[in-house]
Design an enzyme around this catalytic site. Structure first.
Site, short mmCIF file in Angstrom:
data_model
loop_
_atom_site.label_atom_id
_atom_site.label_comp_id
_atom_site.label_asym_id
_atom_site.label_seq_id
_atom_site.Cartn_x
_atom_site.Cartn_y
_atom_site.Cartn_z
N THR A 113 2.71 -15.35 8.11
CA THR A 113 2.52 -13.96 7.73
C THR A 113 1.17 -13.33 8.04
O THR A 113 0.13 -14.23 8.05
CB THR A 113 3.04 -13.56 6.17
N TRP A 149 6.21 6.32 -10.67
CA TRP A 149 6.09 5.85 -9.35
C TRP A 149 6.08 7.10 -8.45
O TRP A 149 7.15 7.84 -8.33
CB TRP A 149 7.17 4.94 -8.87
#
Ligand code: AMP
Length: 541
Positions: free
Chosen positions: A184, A444
């Site tokens: 990754t 959020w």
């Protein structure tokens, strides 16, 4: 009762055989500093056999990891097949990793040999003291000049190929054997290794050819611009030969005029890459004339493709954009945003808003989203939760990594780290990475929604929204914006905020807009918000 089917392993070997049997005259075209190289899948097949002998002569055994450090081109394609087909594991090294990370992944994977483009040698030389375990460096000379290097032991790709036997008896492999590994990009912590099996790659290739996903077919000429060192160039180098499609590789030539020239000259029908590439291509095509009529579609993923750019490409240039989502851990294709037939009657605006989502899972992949309390969120297109996935080409652990358990749920799903909504039709939309969400007063705010709205402004080239610390609200959004060169100094912060104001609640609007020359990018071309957060960590305090 057991089914009565043949036990027929799904391996990359069968893709190799098939492309030679049925499509030996189809072409593989590579643009290199030494000129355009072209050959057929028949030539490719014969060279894969030679290369397997080269690997064997170098002492590579089944299970050994063999690395590539290379651009997209035909020799890299040969390695994509020879290494896994002889039972070894292809490890694609990301040429943009920091030196410490590069040394880390080479040592962690215990790479036996590295096949490296001559033009990239300096990047490997920087770490030569730290990768003593590598047995051989094989140079792929893409410069036409004799390579100057202190790396050793050294070998020359074409020299080895010339001396190798022409045929190789590939061993019988199991479909669950490891074929390819890729780490990754790891913006935080050490990179983690995903190891793909032959079976995963085979099934993933079939999935990419389905009519309702990417519909890759023999009639295509496919140009993967996404690097072969990142998540198998999204599987194109395996899916294209499986279906008989020709391939065009841009080598190190990734600038918009190079790509537009290749599409025009080679009559590319399908291409794949991250949005940052296509921003540049769009601006070029709006200014200069290229013949793009061969291009049936481009698949865009790796980061969110703004709806405005999808519309611009289609309405102004007649180029269809397919938005897709995936990650290194999912081989990588996970979801694709194609419309269902019942949506044909929807308004144009509604259809574009569906196509700007990341889409529905391709057959084989399952998705769900979970809130912080561990409840599966309803598919109402509103409620956010962390995306979890599972399926035959999703990893079940990282390679030799003690951090593995925390990445998976107890019932076997992968935590993606993406925060999403899923609508009643099953279309997933990413609102953020968990770490990129702006948490203002406990609520959020989606940085991606703000970015997409800003990038819809015709003078904005790129926009990244990050959280900056705030004494009262904990975090507030800050927008970092790049204005298109032709409109430099013509846009104000007030104009941009007024432009996006109608789309958001007041408290979502960025506290400030900073204009920057360019945005930092990660090794795979995404906005590097970690760097931005560090740069602005005391902004406004
Ligand atoms: P990588 O493993 O480097 O390919 O990164 C995978 C991550 O890229 C995903 O978990 C997402 O956060 C992001 N990503 C991939 N495709 C998209 C997309 N279409 N829209 C938004 N983010 C994406």
């Amino acid at each position: 009762m057991q089914g009565l089917m043949m036990d027929y392993p799904l391996t990359i070997q069968t893709i190799l055989e098939r492309v030679n049997q049925f499509y030996p005259r189809k072409e593989v075209i590579s643009k290199l500093p030494t000129g355009v190289h072209r050959y057929t899948y028949g030539d490719f097949y014969r060279r894969v056999h030679r290369l397997a002998n080269v690997l064997q002569d170098l002492g590579v055994k089944p299970g050994d990891r063999v690395a590539t450090f290379s651009w997209n081109h035909y020799r890299h394609l040969e390695l994509y097949y020879a290494i896994p087909c002889m039972g070894a594991v292809l490890h694609t090294l990301n040429i943009r990793l920091f030196p410490e990370q590069l040394a880390y992944v080479i040592n962690h994977a215990e790479d036996k040999a590295i096949f490296v483009d001559a033009s990239l040698l300096p990047l490997v030389e920087r770490i030569k003291e730290h990768i003593g375990g590598v047995g051989t460096f094989v140079i792929m000379n893409d410069t036409g000049q004799p390579p100057q290097t202190a790396l050793e032991p050294l070998a020359d790709y074409e020299g080895l190929m010339a001396g190798a036997a022409e045929t190789f008896a590939f061993p019988q492999l199991g479909e669950n054997d490891a074929a390819v590994m890729c780490y990754t990009s790891g913006t935080t912590g050490e990179p983690k290794g995903a190891v793909y099996s032959h079976r995963a790659i085979y099934l993933h290739s079939m999935a990419e050819c389905m009519a309702d996903t990417l519909a890759l077919s023999e009639r295509d000429t496919i140009m993967p611009v996404v690097p072969m060192f990142h998540a198998n160039a999204w599987g194109v180098p395996f899916a294209a030969p499986m279906t008989g499609a020709s391939q065009v590789f841009p080598g190190p030539f990734m600038k918009p005029p190079d790509l537009a020239g290749l599409i025009q000259d080679e009559k590319v029908t399908f291409t794949a890459g991250v949005p940052t590439l296509w921003f540049g291509l769009y601006h070029l095509l709006m200014q200069e004339d290229y013949d793009m009529s061969s291009l049936r579609a481009m698949v865009v993923g790796g980061a969110a493709m703004p709806q405005s750019l999808i519309e611009d490409f289609e309405k102004n240039l007649g180029i269809r954009v397919i938005h897709a989502w995936g990650m290194t851990e999912t081989t990588p294709l996970g979801t694709v945003a194609n419309l269902k037939s019942n949506m044909d009657s929807w308004s144009e605006a509604d259809r574009y808003s569906v196509r700007a989502k990341q889409g529905t899972p391709v057959p084989g992949v399952e998705i769900r989203a979970m809130d912080e309390a561990g409840n599966i969120v309803p598919w109402d297109g509103q409620t956010m939760g962390e995306l979890q996935v599972r399926g035959p080409w999703v990893i079940r652990s990282y390679y030799n990594d003690p951090r593995s358990p925390q990445s998976f749920t107890d019932d076997g799903w992968l935590h993606t780290g993406d925060v999403v909504t899923i609508d009643p039709e099953g279309y997933m939309q990413i609102t953020d990475r968990t770490k990129d969400l702006v948490k203002s007063g406990g609520e959020w705010i989606s940085s991606q929604a703000l970015e997409n709205a800003l990038m819809a402004h015709d003078k904005v080239l790129e926009a990244a929204v990050i959280a900056i610390p705030h004494p009262e609200w904990q975090e507030r959004p800050l927008a970092c914006v790049v204005i298109a060169p032709e409109h430099k100094d013509q846009v104000t912060k007030e104009e941009l905020l007024a432009f996006i104001r109608p789309k958001f609640a007041k408290w979502w609007l960025p506290d400030d807009v900073v204009f920057v020359e360019e945005l930092p990018k990660t090794s795979v071309g995404k906005f590097d918000k970690k760097v931005l957060r560090e740069r602005y960590k005391e902004y406004g305090l």
